[in-house]
Design an enzyme around this catalytic site. Sequence first.
Site, PDB file in Angstrom:
ATOM      1  N   HIS A  18     -12.881   0.245  -6.902  1.00 32.13           N
ATOM      2  CA  HIS A  18     -13.654   1.472  -7.041  1.00 32.13           C
ATOM      3  C   HIS A  18     -15.141   1.217  -7.250  1.00 32.13           C
ATOM      4  O   HIS A  18     -15.966   2.054  -6.876  1.00 32.13           O
ATOM      5  CB  HIS A  18     -13.064   2.328  -8.159  1.00 32.13           C
ATOM      6  CG  HIS A  18     -11.739   2.906  -7.800  1.00 32.13           C
ATOM      7  ND1 HIS A  18     -10.752   3.198  -8.721  1.00 32.13           N
ATOM      8  CD2 HIS A  18     -11.211   3.240  -6.579  1.00 32.13           C
ATOM      9  CE1 HIS A  18      -9.700   3.691  -8.099  1.00 32.13           C
ATOM     10  NE2 HIS A  18      -9.947   3.718  -6.806  1.00 32.13           N
ATOM     11  N   SER A 102      -8.924   6.978  -6.026  1.00 34.91           N
ATOM     12  CA  SER A 102      -9.953   6.883  -4.983  1.00 34.91           C
ATOM     13  C   SER A 102     -10.380   8.222  -4.391  1.00 34.91           C
ATOM     14  O   SER A 102     -11.568   8.409  -4.100  1.00 34.91           O
ATOM     15  CB  SER A 102      -9.505   5.927  -3.874  1.00 34.91           C
ATOM     16  OG  SER A 102      -8.226   6.270  -3.381  1.00 34.91           O
ATOM     17  N   GLU A 120      -1.425  11.669   2.125  1.00 37.71           N
ATOM     18  CA  GLU A 120      -0.411  11.256   1.152  1.00 37.71           C
ATOM     19  C   GLU A 120       0.945  11.815   1.573  1.00 37.71           C
ATOM     20  O   GLU A 120       1.105  13.016   1.740  1.00 37.71           O
ATOM     21  CB  GLU A 120      -0.771  11.731  -0.250  1.00 37.71           C
ATOM     22  CG  GLU A 120       0.228  11.314  -1.309  1.00 37.71           C
ATOM     23  CD  GLU A 120       0.529   9.811  -1.282  1.00 37.71           C
ATOM     24  OE1 GLU A 120       1.734   9.454  -1.163  1.00 37.71           O
ATOM     25  OE2 GLU A 120      -0.424   9.002  -1.357  1.00 37.71           O
ATOM     26  N   ASP A 145       1.819  10.267   7.287  1.00 39.38           N
ATOM     27  CA  ASP A 145       1.892   8.836   7.015  1.00 39.38           C
ATOM     28  C   ASP A 145       0.544   8.182   7.315  1.00 39.38           C
ATOM     29  O   ASP A 145      -0.046   8.403   8.363  1.00 39.38           O
ATOM     30  CB  ASP A 145       2.991   8.211   7.877  1.00 39.38           C
ATOM     31  CG  ASP A 145       3.062   6.712   7.702  1.00 39.38           C
ATOM     32  OD1 ASP A 145       2.760   5.989   8.661  1.00 39.38           O
ATOM     33  OD2 ASP A 145       3.395   6.251   6.597  1.00 39.38           O
ATOM     34  N   GLY A 146       0.072   7.388   6.379  1.00 36.56           N
ATOM     35  CA  GLY A 146      -1.241   6.774   6.528  1.00 36.56           C
ATOM     36  C   GLY A 146      -1.393   5.931   7.775  1.00 36.56           C
ATOM     37  O   GLY A 146      -2.464   5.882   8.381  1.00 36.56           O
ATOM     38  N   ASP A 166      -5.386   1.606   1.592  1.00 35.12           N
ATOM     39  CA  ASP A 166      -4.891   1.109   0.312  1.00 35.12           C
ATOM     40  C   ASP A 166      -3.390   1.392   0.204  1.00 35.12           C
ATOM     41  O   ASP A 166      -2.962   2.220  -0.590  1.00 35.12           O
ATOM     42  CB  ASP A 166      -5.679   1.812  -0.807  1.00 35.12           C
ATOM     43  CG  ASP A 166      -5.272   1.344  -2.194  1.00 35.12           C
ATOM     44  OD1 ASP A 166      -4.584   0.317  -2.298  1.00 35.12           O
ATOM     45  OD2 ASP A 166      -5.623   2.028  -3.169  1.00 35.12           O
TER      46      ASP A 166
END
Length: 286
Positions: A18, A102, A120, A145-146, A166
């Site tokens: 971060h 984040s 998410e 889905d990322g 991430d």
Amino acid sequence: MNYRHAFHAGSFADVIKHIVLARILTYLQDKPGAFRVIDTHAGAGLYDLEGDEARRSGEWLTGIARLMQSRLSNESIALAKPYLDIVRAYNPKGELKAYPGSPLIARGLMRPQDRLVACELEPKARKALISLLRRDEQARVVDLDGWMALPAFVPPKERRGLVLIDPSFEAKDEFERLGEAFSAAFAKWPTGIYVIWYPAKSRRATDTLAQLVARAAAAAKPAGKCLRLEFSVAPQVDGAPLATTGLLIVNPPFTLHGELKTILPELEVPLGQGGPARFRLEVPKP
């Protein structure tokens, strides 16, 4: 690795990630043009440090708690300030009880013209994040889905911005999927800034990923740049909690390397466990 973020919120890995995220977004603020942040695995957004998961792990006690109690030089205080100001905003009484993930770190460093897309898939985390950003016209939470979102959302219409990757690293092939998804997205948007987080438990896996990312960046026209950061708070032992966090930053701001060279040495003592931490900051070879 099962990386449920509620257990690890505010850990040393979050602190390093971060700080880097905040420094990049602070740099993007210097130009008037709008930017977009795409967070591919956004999580719940805000974590209760008094909740069951955080109490069981206690990782925030050796992460954000130590940083906020440490004495830094004036130069490092200035570099950490954008990040720490956001953490303090969620703890207005001065006691550490909550930690922003984040999406909220990014949201705290956006101007009126900037936008956030937070992906998410996990229902409980997505619901929590939607609740936090429900009335925010600059932020959108996506039930996707990322890995599918990564190539789908680039390039953004702003043509400036940052992609944070991430993942949870719950699947055995997560490193391979990460490399493939990054390559697909980078081919569509080679001028974007990418921040890739990874747990550094397997040297072979991390070196392979770094080489793949560096190779993709070098093959772009014009060639992109890549920076690799690993921060170790203790020797990594099989079966023990994560001791080394890693970041690959593609197309980093030209200021970032110097900023990290300033602040990282000052984090070695407060974040170290059983002795000072250590870090490596390098340009990986393709």
